[in-house]
Enzyme design. Structure first.
Site, PDB file in Angstrom:
ATOM      1  N   LYS A 188      -4.835 -11.024  -6.199  1.00  0.00           N
ATOM      2  CA  LYS A 188      -6.110 -11.250  -5.507  1.00  0.00           C
ATOM      3  C   LYS A 188      -7.148 -10.195  -5.892  1.00  0.00           C
ATOM      4  CE  LYS A 188      -5.680  -8.516  -1.473  1.00  0.00           C
ATOM      5  NZ  LYS A 188      -5.617  -8.130  -0.154  1.00  0.00           N
ATOM      6  N   LYS A 205       0.828  -1.216   0.000  1.00  0.00           N
ATOM      7  CA  LYS A 205       0.000   0.000   0.000  1.00  0.00           C
ATOM      8  C   LYS A 205       0.859   1.261   0.000  1.00  0.00           C
ATOM      9  CE  LYS A 205      -4.185  -1.928   2.016  1.00  0.00           C
ATOM     10  NZ  LYS A 205      -5.025  -2.033   3.207  1.00  0.00           N
ATOM     11  N   LYS A 218     -10.557  -4.595  -3.334  1.00  0.00           N
ATOM     12  CA  LYS A 218     -11.416  -3.413  -3.394  1.00  0.00           C
ATOM     13  C   LYS A 218     -10.637  -2.233  -3.966  1.00  0.00           C
ATOM     14  CE  LYS A 218     -12.441  -3.826   1.020  1.00  0.00           C
ATOM     15  NZ  LYS A 218     -13.024  -4.129   2.337  1.00  0.00           N
TER      16      LYS A 218
HETATM   17  P1  TYM Z   1     -10.581  -6.067   4.297  1.00  0.00           P
HETATM   18  O1  TYM Z   1     -11.611  -5.035   4.598  1.00  0.00           O
HETATM   19  O2  TYM Z   1      -9.567  -5.761   3.251  1.00  0.00           O
HETATM   20  O3  TYM Z   1     -11.278  -7.411   3.873  1.00  0.00           O
HETATM   21  C1  TYM Z   1     -12.347  -7.941   4.618  1.00  0.00           C
HETATM   22  C2  TYM Z   1     -12.279  -9.450   4.625  1.00  0.00           C
HETATM   23  O4  TYM Z   1     -12.370  -9.962   3.279  1.00  0.00           O
HETATM   24  C3  TYM Z   1     -11.297 -10.862   3.051  1.00  0.00           C
HETATM   25  N1  TYM Z   1     -10.898 -10.760   1.629  1.00  0.00           N
HETATM   26  C4  TYM Z   1     -10.838 -11.800   0.791  1.00  0.00           C
HETATM   27  N2  TYM Z   1     -11.101 -13.106   0.955  1.00  0.00           N
HETATM   28  C5  TYM Z   1     -10.956 -13.917  -0.128  1.00  0.00           C
HETATM   29  N3  TYM Z   1     -10.549 -13.470  -1.349  1.00  0.00           N
HETATM   30  C6  TYM Z   1     -10.268 -12.159  -1.550  1.00  0.00           C
HETATM   31  N4  TYM Z   1      -9.879 -11.733  -2.755  1.00  0.00           N
HETATM   32  C7  TYM Z   1     -10.411 -11.256  -0.459  1.00  0.00           C
HETATM   33  N5  TYM Z   1     -10.237  -9.928  -0.314  1.00  0.00           N
HETATM   34  C8  TYM Z   1     -10.536  -9.642   0.970  1.00  0.00           C
HETATM   35  C9  TYM Z   1     -10.178 -10.403   3.973  1.00  0.00           C
HETATM   36  O5  TYM Z   1      -9.240 -11.411   4.226  1.00  0.00           O
HETATM   37  C10 TYM Z   1     -10.951  -9.989   5.201  1.00  0.00           C
HETATM   38  O6  TYM Z   1     -11.218 -11.106   6.024  1.00  0.00           O
HETATM   39  N6  TYM Z   1      -7.387  -5.520   8.093  1.00  0.00           N
HETATM   40  C11 TYM Z   1      -8.649  -6.095   7.696  1.00  0.00           C
HETATM   41  C12 TYM Z   1      -9.819  -5.600   8.524  1.00  0.00           C
HETATM   42  C13 TYM Z   1      -9.689  -5.751   9.999  1.00  0.00           C
HETATM   43  C14 TYM Z   1      -9.798  -6.954  10.757  1.00  0.00           C
HETATM   44  C15 TYM Z   1      -9.672  -6.576  12.109  1.00  0.00           C
HETATM   45  C16 TYM Z   1      -9.980  -8.285  10.396  1.00  0.00           C
HETATM   46  C17 TYM Z   1      -9.519  -4.743  10.890  1.00  0.00           C
HETATM   47  N7  TYM Z   1      -9.503  -5.231  12.157  1.00  0.00           N
HETATM   48  C18 TYM Z   1      -9.731  -7.520  13.144  1.00  0.00           C
HETATM   49  C19 TYM Z   1     -10.039  -9.234  11.433  1.00  0.00           C
HETATM   50  C20 TYM Z   1      -9.894  -8.841  12.774  1.00  0.00           C
HETATM   51  C21 TYM Z   1      -8.937  -5.747   6.252  1.00  0.00           C
HETATM   52  O7  TYM Z   1      -8.466  -4.767   5.745  1.00  0.00           O
HETATM   53  O8  TYM Z   1      -9.854  -6.522   5.641  1.00  0.00           O
END
Ligand code: TYM
Length: 322
Positions: free
Chosen positions: A190, A109, A193
């Site tokens: 992957k 990032k 978003k």
């Molecule tokens: P974020 O918002 O990027 O993504 C949310 C969830 O979606 C999953 N994900 C995917 N799974 C499968 N294939 C993909 N292409 C894909 N893209 C995203 C992510 O693995 C995630 O589970 N840092 C985290 C948010 C967060 C969090 C937490 C998660 C903040 N605090 C505490 C767990 C516990 C994030 O940016 O996810």
């Protein structure tokens, strides 16, 4: 089982978020499950304020539409519970600069943001705070969050060794299939978003025509054999994995049924449409009543604070805060 997970309210949910996280959340929800829309994390993306506000409540609606039941689990907005930011500060003092410098997501990032801010660097500490504040044992996430969860475990262990037993050791839980859905146009990257093109992602709000078009145009290969093999056939394997995550079968078993890519794509498109249409309808109904959504997250924040407040105080006292 105490569970915590979070999702950033950036952009609009794609099918990777759905099968990697949201679907798992819905199936593992219970009275001890806490799920949050992590708006503080989204600040690191430098989103326009009005957009952030709008998208935050939008993601609440999507989470309810994909199956979270606020009568069963706790759904809240991260910034409504002040302990998250407070705990992050405590934990920043047990985390090293070197550890944060090694985080892959930070490195990726940072390359894309000019003059990136400190929040992007300390982001994983806030995520550790989210997890540790709820004494979470399980953290259901997609594959890309593994490194962050590993860091949360290291922070917990170091804290407990230095200040006495304070935190529960969490483990990350990934779905057996669909933990890493790839971009349909670039299957070695992957679905994301922030990075993927609209043709590379299937969004939960896409209409059936868009879904059919995107799957039809998904990049595969030219050898013509339907086989589940990430090494040599990433595009096709991605489609099989997506299929498997929605149908509950094994990707190999699905591959064995098809001899032509076109037939597989057609059936996959039908399955995706069938899975997403009812979610879209629920989303639209929920989104039409913003006051009801606000009431759900307000109650959620109260329930979340009742659990995380005592954990915060436990940690603060252990560190010697008066
Ligand atoms: P974020 O918002 O990027 O993504 C949310 C969830 O979606 C999953 N994900 C995917 N799974 C499968 N294939 C993909 N292409 C894909 N893209 C995203 C992510 O693995 C995630 O589970 N840092 C985290 C948010 C967060 C969090 C937490 C998660 C903040 N605090 C505490 C767990 C516990 C994030 O940016 O996810």
């Amino acid at each position: 089982m105490r569970i915590l997970s979070g999702i950033q309210p950036s952009g609009t949910p794609h099918i990777g978020n759905y099968v990697g996280a949201m679907k798992q959340w819905a199936s593992s929800q219970n009275a001890e499950a806490f799920y949050c829309v992590v708006d503080l994390h989204a600040l690191t993306l430098q989103i326009d304020p009005a957009t952030l506000r709008e998208q935050t409540i939008d993601w609440v609606a999507w989470l309810l539409a994909t199956g979270l039941d606020p009568e069963v689990c706790t759904l809240f907005i991260q910034s409504h519970v002040p302990y998250h930011a407070q705990m992050a500060w405590l934990l920043e003092n047990v985390t090293t600069f070197g550890e944060l410098s090694r985080m892959t997501q930070f490195k990726e990032k940072a390359q894309r943001q000019e003059g990136y801010r400190v929040g992007l660097f300390t982001y994983p500490v806030l995520m550790a705070a989210d997890i540790l504040l709820y004494d979470a044992r399980e953290v259901p996430v997609g594959d890309d969050q593994r490194q962050h969860i590993e860091l949360a475990r290291e922070i917990a262990e170091r804290f407990n060794n230095r200040f006495g037993e304070t935190f529960t050791m969490p483990v990350g839980v990934q779905p057996t299939v669909g933990a890493r859905i790839m971009d349909l146009q670039e299957p070695t990257r992957k679905m994301s978003k922030s990075v993927s093109s609209p043709m590379g992602s299937i969004y939960l709000r896409d209409d059936p025509k868009e879904i059919e078009k995107k799957i039809k145009k998904a990049v595969t290969d030219t050898d013509g054999e339907v086989r589940f093999d990430w090494e040599t056939k990433p595009g096709l394997s991605n489609l099989l994995e997506l299929f498997a995550s929605l149908s509950g079968e094994k990707p190999e078993a699905i591959a064995a049924r098809y001899s032509r890519y076109g037939d597989l794509k057609k059936d996959l498109a039908a399955l995706v449409v069938e899975s997403l249409v009812p979610i879209g309808a629920r989303y639209r109904a929920l989104r039409a009543d913003p006051a009801a959504l606000a009431a759900i997250v307000e109650r959620g924040a109260r329930k979340a604070a009742a659990v995380s407040g005592p954990v915060y105080r436990r940690a603060a006292e252990a560190m010697g805060l008066f």
